[in-house]
Design a protein around this motif. Structure first.
Motif, PDB file in Angstrom:
ATOM      1  N   ASP A 179       0.792  -1.233   0.000  1.00  0.00           N
ATOM      2  CA  ASP A 179       0.000   0.000   0.000  1.00  0.00           C
ATOM      3  C   ASP A 179       0.821   1.278   0.000  1.00  0.00           C
ATOM      4  OD1 ASP A 179      -2.354  -1.415  -0.019  1.00  0.00           O
ATOM      5  OD2 ASP A 179      -2.519  -1.470   2.162  1.00  0.00           O
ATOM      6  N   HIS A 226       1.982   6.524  -3.953  1.00  0.00           N
ATOM      7  CA  HIS A 226       0.801   5.744  -3.575  1.00  0.00           C
ATOM      8  C   HIS A 226       0.862   5.492  -2.082  1.00  0.00           C
ATOM      9  CE1 HIS A 226      -1.009   1.491  -3.128  1.00  0.00           C
ATOM     10  NE2 HIS A 226      -1.975   2.373  -2.997  1.00  0.00           N
ATOM     11  N   ALA A 261      -3.431   8.483  -4.257  1.00  0.00           N
ATOM     12  CA  ALA A 261      -2.311   8.523  -5.192  1.00  0.00           C
ATOM     13  C   ALA A 261      -2.134   9.954  -5.670  1.00  0.00           C
ATOM     14  CB  ALA A 261      -2.554   7.586  -6.374  1.00  0.00           C
ATOM     15  N   ALA A 267      -6.762   5.642  -5.229  1.00  0.00           N
ATOM     16  CA  ALA A 267      -5.990   4.501  -5.714  1.00  0.00           C
ATOM     17  C   ALA A 267      -6.531   3.211  -5.143  1.00  0.00           C
ATOM     18  CB  ALA A 267      -4.528   4.646  -5.323  1.00  0.00           C
ATOM     19  N   SER A 289      -6.041  -0.204  -3.384  1.00  0.00           N
ATOM     20  CA  SER A 289      -5.021  -0.631  -2.446  1.00  0.00           C
ATOM     21  C   SER A 289      -4.642  -2.075  -2.683  1.00  0.00           C
ATOM     22  CB  SER A 289      -5.464  -0.461  -1.002  1.00  0.00           C
ATOM     23  OG  SER A 289      -6.788  -0.601  -0.806  1.00  0.00           O
ATOM     24  N   HIS A 341      -3.631  -2.228  -6.788  1.00  0.00           N
ATOM     25  CA  HIS A 341      -2.941  -1.001  -7.173  1.00  0.00           C
ATOM     26  C   HIS A 341      -1.793  -1.304  -8.105  1.00  0.00           C
ATOM     27  CE1 HIS A 341      -1.072   2.899  -7.090  1.00  0.00           C
ATOM     28  NE2 HIS A 341       0.068   2.303  -6.787  1.00  0.00           N
TER      29      HIS A 341
END
Length: 419
Positions: A141, A158, A163, A178, A180, A184
């Motif tokens: 993450d 990020h 993000a 974003a 996770s 991502h």
């Protein structure tokens, strides 16, 4: 240490990127450049680093090394990555800015968007020359990649559900939500040797010879050198090498070598690496940054989109048809398999612009197209092949595009077979 016998793992299929990025008439002038640039960035971002002597490490088979790469649980690291790309293209560092400046008012409703960094223009910049990155990661993450520039740096950050793309020069950032965890970045271009290696290993199939080709020392770390080579003819790639840390099994260096010899086309690797946990501040937006929401930019673009001439590009056949060998979705099809794979799509009847149309094209674009294009003909008709040391692109006069890390003859043969 002598190389081990080749290892041939079972085929693995990877989802292809959707290239439906061009809506505007002017965008088609950059199709060959975009395909070459994005492909280069996806296949790998870059450096050949000096070795201080090959270390004497315990022998390991190619299969064991691949399994250890997959099983590596190292999720915390930071360091410097050097990127060098030699596609055989003229410098296009300023091409994206030139193109964007001509379309800026049209695309953004008259707003000044110079302070809003664009990741796609970064990809074009990385398509030639040498660049330096700072990278940091702390689990699935938290990631950060910073492209170090002469006057300012651009960071992609990020952190959980957020993000940002941040420009240190303007102190402006674009924020978006974003995904996770593992979601991502799955549609983002690879930016570190580890990500590049993962992309390369996804494509390994029985058409690939895989071996351990000795050892090396990268950024102060002992490493094994994994080598991937095509068994098929027609590819522009001679080999892909991945230097893997002997302790953590994290890829430290990634290189793509062309069949034309010379230095690697793409050579990306750490010059410095630290496996300790990065500071939490690495993944925070700097104080005082002016933030623009990505959704707001999209709304502005949507309001203004009807004011320009979309041309036939918007009317293209992006969603039509199935490919002979497979449909990649969005109108993109794939021909062949393994190292000889060719992606093909239809621009909707729009081939290369004629002389009158080229008057509206930035001079940098016109010069670039002229510098690496060859006229070809065959059963498919006629067209232009745009050549690099790695990716070649055939655009037919009736608007069909064939692209891949294959030779010019392979592209012409694919176009003839599709007729």
């Amino acid at each position: 240490m002598a190389p081990n016998a080749p290892y041939e793992p079972a085929p693995v299929r990877d989802e292809a990127d959707d290239l439906r990025s061009g809506r505007r008439k002017a965008a088609r002038y950059l199709v060959p450049v975009a395909v070459a640039g994005v492909a280069a960035a996806t296949i790998g971002l870059v450096p050949a680093l000096a070795s201080s002597g090959d270390p004497d490490l315990p022998e390991i088979s190619a299969q064991e090394l691949i399994e250890k790469i997959a099983a590596s649980d190292t999720e915390q690291l930071s360091g410097h990555v050097k990127i060098s790309t030699d596609l055989g293209l003229p410098s296009i560092a300023g091409l994206a800015d030139s193109f964007a400046s001509g379309l800026g008012d049209e695309m953004k409703g008259g707003k000044d968007v110079k302070g809003a960094p664009d990741p796609q223009s970064l990809l074009l910049e990385l398509a030639t020359g040498s660049h330096n990155l700072q990278v940091a990661t702390d689990g699935p993450d938290k990631q950060k990649v910073t492209l170090l520039g002469k006057d300012s740096d651009v960071s992609l950050i990020h952190n959980g559900d957020d993000a940002w793309v941040y420009d240190s020069g303007s102190k402006e950032a674009v924020h978006s939500k974003a995904e996770s965890g593992e979601e991502h970045g799955k549609d983002e271009p690879a930016a570190t040797p580890k990500e590049l290696a993962e992309e390369a290993l996804k494509a390994v199939d029985p058409s690939t010879k895989v071996s351990v080709d000795g050892t090396s020392r990268i950024a102060g770390q002992d490493a094994y050198k994994l080598k991937l080579e095509p068994k098929q003819s027609g590819s522009t790639i001679e080999s892909v090498t991945i230097d893997v840390d002997a302790d953590t099994y994290v890829p430290l260096k990634f290189a793509v070598n062309s069949t034309d010899g010379g230095k690697p086309v793409i050579d990306a690797g750490f010059t410095k690496i630290d496996f300790s946990q990065p500071a939490a501040s690495e993944f925070a937006l700097p104080k005082g940054a002016k933030v623009t929401e990505a959704d707001d930019l999209e709304k502005d673009l949507g309001k203004h989109e009807g004011k320009h001439d979309k041309g036939d590009w918007d009317k293209g056949k992006w969603d039509e048809g199935k490919g002979k060998d497979g449909d990649l979705g969005g109108g993109m099809n794939v021909i062949g398999e393994g190292w000889s794979t060719i992606a093909t799509f239809d621009t909707g009847g729009q081939g290369m612009p004629d002389k009158d149309e080229m008057k509206d094209v930035p001079a940098e674009v016109g010069g670039l197209l002229d510098s690496f294009g060859d006229k070809v003909s065959g059963d498919f008709g006629s067209g232009t092949v745009f050549k690099t040391r790695l990716v070649n692109v055939l655009m037919t006069d009736d608007g069909k595009v064939y692209a891949g890390a294959v030779t010019k003859d392979a592209l012409v043969q694919a176009a003839n077979g599709a007729k």
